[in-house]
Each structure stands twice: as C-alpha cells, then as structure tokens.
Design a protein around this motif. Structure first.
Motif, PDB file in Angstrom:
ATOM      1  N   VAL A 175      38.498   5.378 101.340  1.00 37.83           N
ATOM      2  CA  VAL A 175      39.633   6.221 100.948  1.00 37.83           C
ATOM      3  C   VAL A 175      39.142   7.286  99.976  1.00 37.83           C
ATOM      4  CG1 VAL A 175      41.303   4.351 101.265  1.00 37.83           C
ATOM      5  CG2 VAL A 175      40.265   4.719  99.008  1.00 37.83           C
ATOM      6  N   PRO A 176      39.881   8.383  99.800  1.00 37.49           N
ATOM      7  CA  PRO A 176      39.462   9.420  98.851  1.00 37.49           C
ATOM      8  C   PRO A 176      39.394   8.868  97.424  1.00 37.49           C
ATOM      9  CG  PRO A 176      41.161  10.257 100.327  1.00 37.49           C
ATOM     10  CD  PRO A 176      41.101   8.780 100.552  1.00 37.49           C
ATOM     11  N   TYR A 177      38.357   9.254  96.699  1.00 37.76           N
ATOM     12  CA  TYR A 177      38.197   8.817  95.314  1.00 37.76           C
ATOM     13  C   TYR A 177      39.272   9.456  94.445  1.00 37.76           C
ATOM     14  CZ  TYR A 177      35.828   7.737  90.880  1.00 37.76           C
ATOM     15  OH  TYR A 177      35.508   7.265  89.631  1.00 37.76           O
ATOM     16  N   GLY A 178      39.901   8.660  93.606  1.00 43.13           N
ATOM     17  CA  GLY A 178      40.920   9.178  92.700  1.00 43.13           C
ATOM     18  C   GLY A 178      42.318   9.215  93.274  1.00 43.13           C
ATOM     19  N   VAL A 194      38.634  -4.233  95.974  1.00 45.74           N
ATOM     20  CA  VAL A 194      38.443  -2.786  95.849  1.00 45.74           C
ATOM     21  C   VAL A 194      37.172  -2.595  95.047  1.00 45.74           C
ATOM     22  CG1 VAL A 194      39.332  -0.662  94.827  1.00 45.74           C
ATOM     23  CG2 VAL A 194      40.901  -2.244  95.974  1.00 45.74           C
ATOM     24  N   LEU A 195      36.213  -1.909  95.622  1.00 45.20           N
ATOM     25  CA  LEU A 195      34.912  -1.685  94.990  1.00 45.20           C
ATOM     26  C   LEU A 195      34.781  -0.212  94.632  1.00 45.20           C
ATOM     27  CD1 LEU A 195      31.926  -2.279  94.256  1.00 45.20           C
ATOM     28  CD2 LEU A 195      31.393  -2.095  96.699  1.00 45.20           C
ATOM     29  N   LEU A 196      34.666   0.080  93.332  1.00 46.08           N
ATOM     30  CA  LEU A 196      34.639   1.464  92.870  1.00 46.08           C
ATOM     31  C   LEU A 196      33.640   1.658  91.744  1.00 46.08           C
ATOM     32  CD1 LEU A 196      38.468   2.141  92.451  1.00 46.08           C
ATOM     33  CD2 LEU A 196      37.030   3.029  94.303  1.00 46.08           C
ATOM     34  N   GLU A 197      33.137   2.884  91.623  1.00 39.92           N
ATOM     35  CA  GLU A 197      32.473   3.328  90.407  1.00 39.92           C
ATOM     36  C   GLU A 197      33.546   3.936  89.501  1.00 39.92           C
ATOM     37  OE1 GLU A 197      28.673   5.697  91.744  1.00 39.92           O
ATOM     38  OE2 GLU A 197      30.166   5.593  93.369  1.00 39.92           O
ATOM     39  N   PRO A 198      33.667   3.485  88.259  1.00 41.21           N
ATOM     40  CA  PRO A 198      34.653   4.094  87.356  1.00 41.21           C
ATOM     41  C   PRO A 198      34.408   5.585  87.136  1.00 41.21           C
ATOM     42  CG  PRO A 198      33.865   2.014  86.474  1.00 41.21           C
ATOM     43  CD  PRO A 198      32.991   2.341  87.639  1.00 41.21           C
ATOM     44  N   GLY A 211      44.571   7.634  84.344  1.00 42.61           N
ATOM     45  CA  GLY A 211      45.496   6.641  84.863  1.00 42.61           C
ATOM     46  C   GLY A 211      45.081   6.015  86.179  1.00 42.61           C
ATOM     47  N   TYR A 212      44.018   6.553  86.800  1.00 41.35           N
ATOM     48  CA  TYR A 212      43.590   6.030  88.102  1.00 41.35           C
ATOM     49  C   TYR A 212      43.089   4.596  87.988  1.00 41.35           C
ATOM     50  CZ  TYR A 212      40.787   5.581  92.387  1.00 41.35           C
ATOM     51  OH  TYR A 212      40.241   5.158  93.574  1.00 41.35           O
ATOM     52  N   LEU A 213      42.202   4.337  87.029  1.00 37.01           N
ATOM     53  CA  LEU A 213      41.619   3.000  86.917  1.00 37.01           C
ATOM     54  C   LEU A 213      42.672   1.966  86.535  1.00 37.01           C
ATOM     55  CD1 LEU A 213      38.246   3.843  85.135  1.00 37.01           C
ATOM     56  CD2 LEU A 213      38.630   3.416  87.567  1.00 37.01           C
ATOM     57  N   SER A 214      43.574   2.331  85.638  1.00 36.78           N
ATOM     58  CA  SER A 214      44.639   1.390  85.292  1.00 36.78           C
ATOM     59  C   SER A 214      45.570   1.171  86.484  1.00 36.78           C
ATOM     60  CB  SER A 214      45.428   1.890  84.075  1.00 36.78           C
ATOM     61  OG  SER A 214      45.979   3.176  84.314  1.00 36.78           O
ATOM     62  N   GLY A 215      45.742   2.209  87.298  1.00 35.37           N
ATOM     63  CA  GLY A 215      46.535   2.052  88.516  1.00 35.37           C
ATOM     64  C   GLY A 215      45.857   1.139  89.516  1.00 35.37           C
ATOM     65  N   ALA A 244      32.717   2.069  81.221  1.00 37.20           N
ATOM     66  CA  ALA A 244      33.587   3.216  81.507  1.00 37.20           C
ATOM     67  C   ALA A 244      35.029   2.765  81.711  1.00 37.20           C
ATOM     68  CB  ALA A 244      33.081   3.972  82.743  1.00 37.20           C
ATOM     69  N   CYS A 245      35.222   1.544  82.204  1.00 35.16           N
ATOM     70  CA  CYS A 245      36.579   1.011  82.367  1.00 35.16           C
ATOM     71  C   CYS A 245      37.313   0.909  81.038  1.00 35.16           C
ATOM     72  CB  CYS A 245      36.528  -0.366  83.032  1.00 35.16           C
ATOM     73  SG  CYS A 245      36.174  -0.332  84.807  1.00 35.16           S
ATOM     74  N   ASP A 246      36.566   0.781  79.937  1.00 27.26           N
ATOM     75  CA  ASP A 246      37.191   0.632  78.619  1.00 27.26           C
ATOM     76  C   ASP A 246      38.035   1.841  78.237  1.00 27.26           C
ATOM     77  OD1 ASP A 246      35.864  -1.776  78.440  1.00 27.26           O
ATOM     78  OD2 ASP A 246      34.323  -1.047  77.062  1.00 27.26           O
ATOM     79  N   HIS A 247      37.722   3.008  78.785  1.00 22.02           N
ATOM     80  CA  HIS A 247      38.460   4.218  78.423  1.00 22.02           C
ATOM     81  C   HIS A 247      39.928   4.139  78.846  1.00 22.02           C
ATOM     82  CE1 HIS A 247      34.980   6.429  76.966  1.00 22.02           C
ATOM     83  NE2 HIS A 247      34.312   6.016  78.023  1.00 22.02           N
ATOM     84  N   GLU A 248      40.221   3.280  79.800  1.00 23.25           N
ATOM     85  CA  GLU A 248      41.618   3.074  80.193  1.00 23.25           C
ATOM     86  C   GLU A 248      42.094   1.662  79.875  1.00 23.25           C
ATOM     87  OE1 GLU A 248      43.167   4.506  83.824  1.00 23.25           O
ATOM     88  OE2 GLU A 248      41.925   6.315  83.852  1.00 23.25           O
ATOM     89  N   GLY A 249      41.331   0.942  79.067  1.00 25.59           N
ATOM     90  CA  GLY A 249      41.729  -0.402  78.691  1.00 25.59           C
ATOM     91  C   GLY A 249      41.795  -1.360  79.858  1.00 25.59           C
ATOM     92  N   VAL A 250      40.913  -1.159  80.831  1.00 27.14           N
ATOM     93  CA  VAL A 250      40.949  -1.924  82.073  1.00 27.14           C
ATOM     94  C   VAL A 250      39.819  -2.953  82.099  1.00 27.14           C
ATOM     95  CG1 VAL A 250      40.494  -1.736  84.546  1.00 27.14           C
ATOM     96  CG2 VAL A 250      42.087  -0.166  83.460  1.00 27.14           C
ATOM     97  N   ALA A 251      40.116  -4.146  82.538  1.00 25.29           N
ATOM     98  CA  ALA A 251      39.105  -5.180  82.760  1.00 25.29           C
ATOM     99  C   ALA A 251      39.087  -5.531  84.244  1.00 25.29           C
ATOM    100  CB  ALA A 251      39.406  -6.420  81.933  1.00 25.29           C
TER     101      ALA A 251
END
Length: 404
Positions: A175-178, A194-198, A211-215, A244-251
């Motif tokens: 799928v398109p990134y972002g 879902v496998l992604l590079e942050p 908001g993408y990573l938190s989404g 890099a995930c930390d920038h959106e508070g995502v684990a």
C-alpha cells in the motif's frame, strides 16, 4: 582514460577487478578512522556523513565499545546457541528493558531480523490468531527497504532491487506509504502484521505524515494485527529519540533492530517483543549459529548502556536542528527539498544541476563523504558524536558544491 587509470589507487582498481559489482562505491580507500572522521591511504581526512547507513551512530572506534570488544576477544568469541555464555543474559535483559519488551531474539544482520519478524508474525497468526494454514498475509509499504533476501525483495517496489530475482514469495500486500486509509482497507481476516519503517531511509529519509504511526498502532490493535516496526536504520538514537516510533508515543508489537546495535564493530541484530508474540517460537524452529555470540553481546550490551543515559538521543535532536536549519537555507540554491528528523536528512538536488552521485563525488573532493540514492537525492546520516562546527563545515561544503 589512461591518465584517469593512473590516478586511480590500485586498491580501487583491484576492487573493481576482483569483486562482484553489486556496489558502486566512491573512489576513496579508507585506512583508519576516529569519531566522525575517516583517513584514506594517502593521509587525507574526510568527514563521515553516512556513518555506515547508521551502523556507526556512536562514531568510529568509540572508546567504550572498543574496550568491550578487546576485553571479550581475550576471553571468548563463539559458543553457538547450543550453550549459554556469560554475556548473553545481560544483553537480552538490558535490550529488552530499553525496548520496553519482555524478551529479545538475537540475530546478526538487519535482513535476518526482518526475516525473523516475518516468520514470528506468520507463526503468531496461525497459532494465536487462528489464520488458516498457508493463508497469512502481511501489509507493507511502497518505497520500502527491509533488506535483500529473496523473500524481502519479493515485496520491494524498487525494480533495481527486485528485478530478475523471481520467482517471488507471496503473502504480502503493498500500500502507499503514509496512507492510513489504504492500509486499513488492505487488512483482512488473514492479515497477521503490518510491517513498516517509521521513516523510510533508503527511499530518501521519507517521514510519514503526523499521526500516521499512531494511526497504524490504533488500526493494528482494533483489527488484531501485529505492528512490526523496522527500526534498523531509524532506531537507537538516529532521529533524536531511542526509536523513531517514540516521536508519536507508539510502541509496536515487534521492534526490528540492527546496524547501530553492533557499534560499528560486529554485525548484531535483534527482534524485541513480548512473550505472547515472540513466545510462539519453540526450540528448533528458528536460529542462527552466530546470533547472540559472546563478542556480539559484549559490544551490543555496551551500546545499550550508552543509550540508557539519553545523551546520544539529545545530541541527535539538538544537533539535528542545526543540521536541518543549515540545509533548509539551501532550498532554492540548488536544493529543492529537505526531509528528515534528528541527525538524518534526505536532500533532493535540482536534477537540472547535477545527479546525487555527482554531488557526492564533488563533496568527496571537498573532504565530506555522503551517499546518493534514487537519482538526484543524497542522504546525510553523520555519527551522533559529530560537533556543531563539523555540521557547519559539511553544510558549507555542500553549499559550495551546489554553487558550482
């Protein structure tokens, strides 16, 4: 032509003659390094603005990492996982704590970490989620770069990395990134991850929309799908945070780590996750002779300890602001766009001016080493030990190259 050959160092000519041409390196022959600087065989010094694609986040020959390697070399280097050695538990525990996870699975290279993540996600899908045998699928993003194994290039959208290596491994949806809407629409009952590079490094340091990573995290939780974050380049301080995930508070459910984890000394990678996910693996189902070896663990444990103080994360954030401010000032003066976060930047050069390769060659002549990607784009990823003056020097040299 003859004059060019005479000026080319013998080591460059021999590398061209005796090595498969899977790389096109700049014609510099490095013989020693310290901190953020490299020295060639003629004694000329270069500012390293690539840092081994983030494998050298802590600079060349960091004293604590070298000391850890030397001490371990005098004691024990390899046992295989048939036995437990005295460095193993400390490494696994301290890395798990850094990641906020229960456990880790040590491997060697980044691609091995990605392959491990894929295998774990599929096994979790069959054993825990209840996906029918052989039906698991994983959603990935356009422009991805996760390595170069046959399975990984099967879901690459880069023809150069993928072409002529088929038949390809199935089980991936691109799928398109972002694009969170496209990602959510691609998930079905058989999706396991879902496998992604942050942040997409090889693509040119592409940062997703806010908001993408938190989404992604929200959607994965709602749909009972694992979020697997490839932090091999973006992690361990590169972006101004531990991950890099930390920038959106995502684990994420699984961190894929590598490059900087080996301190620029030995290849070390790992998958970090909780027991309800990584625990699906049982003895004999996955492994590596060298994964988690004593030398690797000794160095990587010291890497983790360097990160626990937060010093390198702060340096990346603060010096990254300086770097990006200097680069943004060059937009309209040869640069058309600047992207990135922390001490990581992707620069798009006006293609009418020069290619990325030409820019890197001209920078090399001025004593700065960087790497091009995708035509007119170059990447900057200096070691996190770089100074303000060295950052200013690199930007000044780039400005001179763009000015002609």
């Amino acid at each position: 032509m003859v004059e060019d050959m005479l000026r080319t160092p013998a080591a460059v000519r021999d590398a061209e003659r005796f090595t498969a041409h899977n790389y096109h390196p700049l014609p510099v022959v490095v013989s020693s390094a310290e901190g953020a600087w490299l020295t060639d065989i003629d004694g000329r010094r270069y500012l390293d603005c690539l840092a081994g694609y983030s494998a050298l986040n802590f600079g060349h020959r960091h004293p604590r990492l070298i000391a850890a390697a030397h001490a371990q070399l005098d004691r024990l280097t390899l046992t295989s996982r048939a036995f437990i050695h005295d460095q193993f538990a400390d490494f696994c525990r301290e890395l798990a704590e850094l990641c906020g996870k229960d456990m880790v699975l040590p491997m060697n290279t980044g691609a091995e970490a990605v392959e491990t993540g894929i295998k774990v996600a599929r096994k979790w899908g069959y054993r825990v989620k209840g996906v029918p045998a052989g039906q698991a699928n994983i959603v990935v993003a356009e422009g991805n770069f996760h390595g170069r194994t046959t399975t990984i290039v099967s879901f690459s959208t880069d023809d150069e990395a993928r072409a002529d290596f088929g038949p390809y491994t199935s089980g991936f949806t691109v799928v398109p990134y972002g694009d969170l809407t496209a990602l959510e629409a691609a998930i079905d009952d058989n999706t396991v991850a879902v496998l992604l590079e942050p942040i997409q490094g090889e693509q040119g340091v592409v940062v997703p929309p806010e908001g993408y990573l938190s989404g992604v995290r929200r959607v994965c939780t709602e749909r009972n799908v694992l979020f697997v974050a490839d932090e091999i380049q973006s992690g361990l301080g590169r972006t101004g945070a531990t991950f890099a995930c930390d920038h959106e508070g995502v684990a994420p459910d699984l961190y894929l780590l590598g490059k900087a984890l080996g301190g620029g000394i030995v290849p070390v990678s790992a998958v970090a996750g909780n027991a309800d996910v990584l625990g699906v693996l049982q003895p004999g189902q996955h492994g590596s002779t060298f994964g988690g070896n004593p030398l690797a663990c000794a160095v990587a444990t010291e890497v983790v300890r360097l990160l626990t103080t937060g010093e390198f994360q702060r340096r990346s954030a603060e010096l990254g602001e300086r770097l990006h401010a200097g680069l943004r000032a060059l937009i309209g003066r040869g640069l058309v766009a600047v992207r990135g976060r922390g001490l990581w930047a992707g620069l798009d050069i006006d293609p009418a001016l020069m290619t990325g390769r030409q820019a890197c060659e001209l920078l090399m002549e001025r004593g700065v080493l960087a790497k091009d990607t995708h035509g007119s784009t170059i990447r900057l990823a200096p070691p996190l030990v770089i100074t303000v003056d060295e950052i200013d020097h690199a930007v000044t040299q780039l400005a001179a190259v763009l000015a002609g």
